[in-house]
Scaffold this active site. Structure first.
Site, short mmCIF file in Angstrom:
data_model
loop_
_atom_site.label_atom_id
_atom_site.label_comp_id
_atom_site.label_asym_id
_atom_site.label_seq_id
_atom_site.Cartn_x
_atom_site.Cartn_y
_atom_site.Cartn_z
CE LYS A 152 79.40 -2.94 60.65
NZ LYS A 152 80.59 -3.33 61.73
P1 NAD Z 1 88.65 -7.87 55.37
O1 NAD Z 1 87.81 -7.12 54.30
O2 NAD Z 1 89.95 -7.37 55.59
O3 NAD Z 1 88.83 -9.37 55.20
C1 NAD Z 1 87.67 -10.42 54.85
C2 NAD Z 1 88.37 -11.48 54.51
O4 NAD Z 1 87.08 -12.56 54.42
C3 NAD Z 1 89.17 -11.73 53.26
O5 NAD Z 1 90.09 -12.61 53.33
C4 NAD Z 1 88.05 -12.32 52.48
O6 NAD Z 1 88.79 -12.96 51.13
C5 NAD Z 1 87.33 -13.27 53.38
N1 NAD Z 1 86.14 -13.77 52.52
C6 NAD Z 1 85.19 -13.13 52.10
N2 NAD Z 1 84.31 -13.94 51.55
C7 NAD Z 1 84.48 -15.18 51.96
C8 NAD Z 1 84.04 -16.35 51.75
N3 NAD Z 1 83.02 -16.72 51.27
N4 NAD Z 1 84.80 -17.44 52.51
C9 NAD Z 1 85.68 -17.45 53.16
N5 NAD Z 1 86.38 -16.22 53.29
C10 NAD Z 1 85.80 -14.99 52.80
O7 NAD Z 1 87.74 -7.73 56.66
P2 NAD Z 1 87.79 -7.69 58.19
O8 NAD Z 1 87.88 -6.38 58.48
O9 NAD Z 1 89.12 -8.66 58.36
O10 NAD Z 1 86.68 -8.16 58.65
C11 NAD Z 1 86.24 -9.65 58.88
C12 NAD Z 1 85.00 -9.86 59.83
O11 NAD Z 1 85.63 -9.36 60.97
C13 NAD Z 1 83.90 -9.16 59.45
O12 NAD Z 1 82.45 -9.90 59.77
C14 NAD Z 1 83.77 -7.81 60.20
O13 NAD Z 1 82.48 -7.32 60.42
C15 NAD Z 1 84.48 -8.26 61.48
N6 NAD Z 1 84.87 -7.22 62.25
C16 NAD Z 1 85.94 -6.61 61.80
C17 NAD Z 1 86.61 -5.46 62.64
C18 NAD Z 1 87.83 -4.70 62.03
O14 NAD Z 1 88.30 -3.79 62.59
N7 NAD Z 1 88.03 -4.72 60.78
C19 NAD Z 1 86.04 -5.13 63.65
C20 NAD Z 1 85.10 -5.91 64.42
C21 NAD Z 1 84.68 -7.11 63.43
#
Ligand code: NAD
Length: 409
Positions: A102
């Protein structure tokens, strides 16, 4: 509890059940390499800003290491190590031939212009390109990064190493990316949600859902669940939340979020505070934003029957114990959000073969892998009388442990 202490707690619990020796536990937990680099940026106004970048390579027993790049102001060494460790178990749970890694930069991307984000991304590649690559460590998107950052990553990496699109995944489809990668994590969340509801004999149609986070993962999960007839009552993001007891019009909400970059102000519901969304009366709660949002403090107030961990590390151990005791079923992150890395694996395979799959094939293979992994995890949980989280750790750690022993040190 810190992010690392949380993942360590879940590891320890499974390792005890497996009877793994202390020396073997230390070997499995110790990261192979941790890198911390200076990422200097010349801002648009000519000033110099200095950021800290991280890459942790946790374990390569099962193959090259793989894991996302997070650009977020809360990124630190502890969190990156925790997430790298999670990637090792996650890749093993879905049985793709990778170890875990990571990385990220401690930066608020909303403070950067497009040009600044590009220069920062390229500078980070300058600092780490020697230790990553298609057979070593393959980054991918995570919070605060996406297809555009991956395109810059590939372009910059190739300046040092020549044509090599498999050096990073989650690229734009027009630039060696895979069909279906962007939707993959959200789609995977929905595949495991459906599999769980089938086991507990609850139809998806009419099931009520709340989702925290409406970025890549949360918005796609909402879209697929809505298509299948589930009722998304509430969603929230960093700007606040929206709630509609009749079910939100998800396509309209996605259009609003695409236009305004947040859900606040959406006309098809009332405002709801983030904390209230988590404790709302729904069947399924999907945390899809930050880690450590389900805590000892709010766990007794959670009213959902099922929690699907789309985010990494959303549940602190005290909350997890509470859910276990009170019969709230949790599908753990290392299974629930593994759809992203699985389709990243398909992208890497396609890049190496210079052969592009159709979207239908990507979806079919993803369904197969996630359903197999869900069934294996469910069977272990029933057999050993443990939670789905412990079962997934038993599955993942078992596979990494066996590869480590077979390969030798
Ligand atoms: P992203 O940046 O596209 O979206 C993040 C979202 O979380 C946004 O809507 C943001 O406004 C919201 N957010 C941030 N702070 C917040 C708060 N305090 N309260 C409520 N909402 C809040 O990110 P993503 O890619 O959608 O990732 C989201 C989660 O999924 C993360 O934990 C990431 O590690 C996990 N994840 C993502 C992927 C991927 O393929 N993108 C894969 C596995 C896991």
């Amino acid at each position: 509890m810190s992010s690392y202490e949380t993942t360590r707690h879940y590891f320890d619990r499974a390792a005890r059940l497996m009877g793994i020796s202390q020396n073997m536990q230390t070997l499995l937990l110790t990261p192979e390499r941790e890198l911390k680099v200076q990422v200097a940026l010349e801002r648009d106004n000519g000033e110099i800003a200095t950021f800290i970048g991280f890459r942790v390579q946790h374990d390569s027993a099962r193959g090259p290491m793989k894991g996302g790049l997070r650009f977020h102001h809360e990124v630190d060494g502890d969190e990156v190590l925790a997430l790298a460790t999670l990637m090792t178990w996650k890749n093993a749970v879905v049985n793709i031939p990778y170890g875990g890694a990571k990385g990220g930069i401690a930066v608020n991307v909303h403070d950067l212009s497009h040009g600044e984000l590009e220069r920062l991304s390229r500078k980070f590649v300058d600092e780490i390109h020697d230790m990553v690559g298609p057979d070593k460590d393959i980054p991918a998107p995570d919070m605060g990064t996406g297809a555009q950052v991956m395109a810059w990553f590939m372009n910059q990496y190739q300046k040092f190493h020549g044509f090599n699109p498999a050096c990073v995944t989650g690229k734009p489809v027009e630039l060696h990316g895979a069909e279906g990668r962007e939707e993959a994590t959200g789609r995977g969340v929905v595949i495991v949600t459906e599999a769980l509801l089938k086991r507990v004999k609850q139809p998806v149609e009419g099931t009520t859902v709340a989702i925290q986070g409406f970025g890549n993962v949360g918005s796609h999960a909402a879209g697929f669940l809505h298509e299948k007839g589930a009722k998304i009552l509430g969603v929230s993001d960093a700007s606040g939340g929206v709630w509609n007891p009749e079910g939100l019009d998800v396509p309209a909400l996605r259009a609003h979020a695409a236009e305004h970059e947040h859900v606040a102000g959406f006309g098809g519901g009332e405002a709801i505070a983030n904390d209230d969304l988590l404790t709302s009366a729904v069947d399924v709660l999907i945390p899809a934003a930050l880690g450590n949002v389900l805590t000892a403090g709010n766990a007794p107030h959670i009213r959902a029957k099922y929690i699907i961990e789309a985010a990494n590390n959303p549940t602190e151990p005290e909350a997890d114990e509470h859910f276990d005791r009170t019969g709230i079923v949790v599908v753990p992150d290392i299974l629930a959000n593994a759809g992203g890395v699985t389709v990243s694996y398909f992208e890497w395979v396609q890049n190496r073969q210079h052969f592009k799959w159709e979207l239908s094939r990507v979806r079919q293979e993803l369904d197969r892998i996630l359903l197999n992994s869900f069934d294996k995890t469910w069977d272990i949980a029933e057999d050993k009388k443990v939670s789905l989280r412990t079962a997934a750790y038993l599955l993942g750690i078992g596979r990494v442990g066996r590869a480590t022993v077979l390969g030798g040190i």
